[in-house]
Design an enzyme around this catalytic site. Structure first.
Site, PDB file in Angstrom:
ATOM      1  N   HIS A   6       2.018   4.620  -2.764  1.00  0.00           N
ATOM      2  CA  HIS A   6       2.220   6.060  -2.576  1.00  0.00           C
ATOM      3  C   HIS A   6       3.647   6.464  -2.953  1.00  0.00           C
ATOM      4  O   HIS A   6       3.870   7.508  -3.575  1.00  0.00           O
ATOM      5  CB  HIS A   6       1.981   6.449  -1.116  1.00  0.00           C
ATOM      6  CG  HIS A   6       0.565   6.322  -0.651  1.00  0.00           C
ATOM      7  ND1 HIS A   6      -0.487   6.952  -1.261  1.00  0.00           N
ATOM      8  CD2 HIS A   6       0.023   5.644   0.401  1.00  0.00           C
ATOM      9  CE1 HIS A   6      -1.620   6.668  -0.620  1.00  0.00           C
ATOM     10  NE2 HIS A   6      -1.333   5.867   0.392  1.00  0.00           N
ATOM     11  N   HIS A  27       0.845  -1.202   0.000  1.00  0.00           N
ATOM     12  CA  HIS A  27       0.000   0.000   0.000  1.00  0.00           C
ATOM     13  C   HIS A  27       0.876   1.246   0.000  1.00  0.00           C
ATOM     14  O   HIS A  27       0.657   2.181  -0.790  1.00  0.00           O
ATOM     15  CB  HIS A  27      -0.919  -0.013   1.225  1.00  0.00           C
ATOM     16  CG  HIS A  27      -1.720   1.238   1.401  1.00  0.00           C
ATOM     17  ND1 HIS A  27      -3.040   1.341   1.045  1.00  0.00           N
ATOM     18  CD2 HIS A  27      -1.374   2.466   1.902  1.00  0.00           C
ATOM     19  CE1 HIS A  27      -3.483   2.556   1.314  1.00  0.00           C
ATOM     20  NE2 HIS A  27      -2.486   3.262   1.837  1.00  0.00           N
ATOM     21  N   GLU A  28       1.873   1.256   0.864  1.00  0.00           N
ATOM     22  CA  GLU A  28       2.754   2.423   0.949  1.00  0.00           C
ATOM     23  C   GLU A  28       3.649   2.543  -0.286  1.00  0.00           C
ATOM     24  O   GLU A  28       4.012   3.648  -0.684  1.00  0.00           O
ATOM     25  CB  GLU A  28       3.586   2.364   2.232  1.00  0.00           C
ATOM     26  CG  GLU A  28       2.767   2.392   3.514  1.00  0.00           C
ATOM     27  CD  GLU A  28       1.815   3.578   3.595  1.00  0.00           C
ATOM     28  OE1 GLU A  28       2.120   4.650   3.013  1.00  0.00           O
ATOM     29  OE2 GLU A  28       0.744   3.442   4.218  1.00  0.00           O
TER      30      GLU A  28
END
Length: 447
Positions: free
Chosen positions: A26, A22-23
């Site tokens: 980003h 998920h990170e």
């Protein structure tokens, strides 16, 4: 006990990888767009391990229940501040909850010089901001879909196979109870033909059999004729003949389920009857099943999120009262871990390694879908809050251009800090409630 702990570890590692990716969702676009990313962390609290590569510190923190990347310039300079003043913030929910207050107090000390003004998040165009903030949830969606592909095409979905599980002794009404007597009733065609449990049906009346649906279609269309039936038994191919009987059988919908009328009674039709039952098993399916499965998971998760206040109220009533919890209600980390342990250590007939693996994959797919949907909620400190801010900024700039007015500049999301703190408190209370409910009123797979 060892298998129980192993199940917890599997789901824990899977969830940690999901958070890490998920990170990454980003991190990668932020770096591609030139934003200065100072930290990429898995977990929160004290740092256990870290290494600096280039201008970014990569590490693991003590409590592995979240993650974040830290980008400079999430907020624009406030009035009275020098041009180019930059503040750091993070994308991690738990990290923001613990640091928002301190960051606000330490605002002056967390400034950067004007030389980095062009590398801030706030300096990005609206489309690029949306890509950065949606990158994390999108990664969870991709993980969920990928796991569904593995589940559907590799492990398989529950289905009935053409391998005979049981053979009827006689012809009984479709809605008759299981213990009905065969006295005075005609012998079932399958029994008279010599079909046995364990036989695999490969052809009926000249129609090749690949799925149980093929059996249903061929048998119903045969009417009351005598038709050839080919089966495989212990590696041998046997050619049999079955004299079908026309009988009232349930009407089936497109999913193969029996149709009932408004009063709940079976709707029947006169069709051919053989008298065999297939064997339930996990059967690999076409990848074409995945989009429908993903949409179903998305809509179900969306309904749960939309009704979350009501669901949490019900959890509280069950946790502090005599009632039982809704098995389809929200779970905390402890509840998910407990279910994973139950799956791994289950000793149930027909629930072997393949079924356990499929259940664990399904759980991870559901968790990633939940992370995707939950992070789209348009509230800070969730990703959806930053997305909403970027969309508002884009609309504001568009309207300013239409009116011939100067560019109003980026939206100052720091003004939302009080609401952010309130939302953070609500999330903490929700986490505590689910933790307590998972301990005192756990949801179990095998009561």
């Amino acid at each position: 006990m060892l298998l129980f702990v192993l199940g917890i570890l599997v789901i824990g590692v899977g969830l940690a990888l999901s958070i890490a990716l998920h990170e990454v969702g980003h991190l990668v676009p932020a770096k591609l767009f030139g934003v200065r990313v100072t930290q990429y962390m898995i977990g929160f609290g004290p740092t256990v391990f870290s290494r600096t590569r280039g201008e970014t510190e990569y590490g693991i923190k003590a409590i592995p229940l979240g993650g974040y990347i830290r980008m400079i310039g999430m907020y624009p300079p406030h009035r009275g501040e020098p041009e180019g003043t930059i503040r750091e913030d993070s994308t991690g929910l738990l990290q923001q909850i613990t640091e928002l207050s301190e960051e606000a107090k330490a605002y002056e000390s967390s400034q950067y010089g004007p030389e980095d003004a062009h590398r801030t998040f706030v300096a990005l165009s609206v489309p690029k901001k949306l890509v950065v903030m949606l990158g994390g949830p999108t990664m969870n969606l991709l993980i969920s879909v990928a796991l569904m592909v593995v589940l559907v095409c590799g492990i398989g979905l529950p289905a009935v196979t053409p391998t005979v599980q049981s053979v009827s002794q006689c012809v009984v009404p479709a809605d008759a109870p299981a213990d009905v007597s065969c006295e005075g009733r005609p012998e079932a065609p399958a029994l008279a033909a010599g079909i046995r449990p364990g036989d695999t049906l490969t052809e009926i009346d000249g129609h090749p059999i690949h799925r149980w649906e093929d059996v249903t279609v061929a048998v119903r269309a045969a009417g009351d004729r005598t038709v050839p039936v080919v089966v495989e038994r212990d590696g041998e191919t046997l050619h049999l003949e079955a004299t079908m009987i026309v009988d009232a059988r349930p009407v089936l919908d497109e999913d193969g389920a029996a149709v009932r009328d408004a009063d709940g009674k079976l709707v029947t039709e006169q069709v051919g009857f053989l008298g065999v039952a297939g064997t339930p098993d996990l059967v690999p399916q076409s990848p074409a099943q995945v989009p429908q499965m993903a949409w179903s998971a998305f809509t179900q998760t969306g309904r749960l999120v939309l009704t979350l206040p009501v669901r949490l109220w019900e959890v509280g009533q069950a946790a502090f009262g005599p009632g039982e919890r809704d098995p389809n209600g929200p779970l905390g980390v402890v509840g998910v871990s407990r279910l994973a342990g139950e799956v791994a250590s289950a000793d149930q007939p027909g629930f072997e390694l393949r079924e356990k693996a499929g259940t664990m994959i399904s759980m991870l797919a559901s968790l990633n879908m939940a992370l995707f949907v939950f992070n789209l909620i348009p509230l800070l400190p969730l990703d959806g809050g930053h997305v909403a801010g970027a969309l508002f900024e884009g609309v504001r700039r568009f309207l300013a251009r239409l009116r011939g007015r100067p560019d109003p500049g980026p939206v100052d999301m720091s003004r939302m800090l009080p609401l952010t703190n309130a939302v953070a408190i609500v999330f903490i209370l929700m986490t505590v409630l689910l933790l307590y409910a998972d301990i005192v009123k756990p949801i179990t797979l095998f009561p």
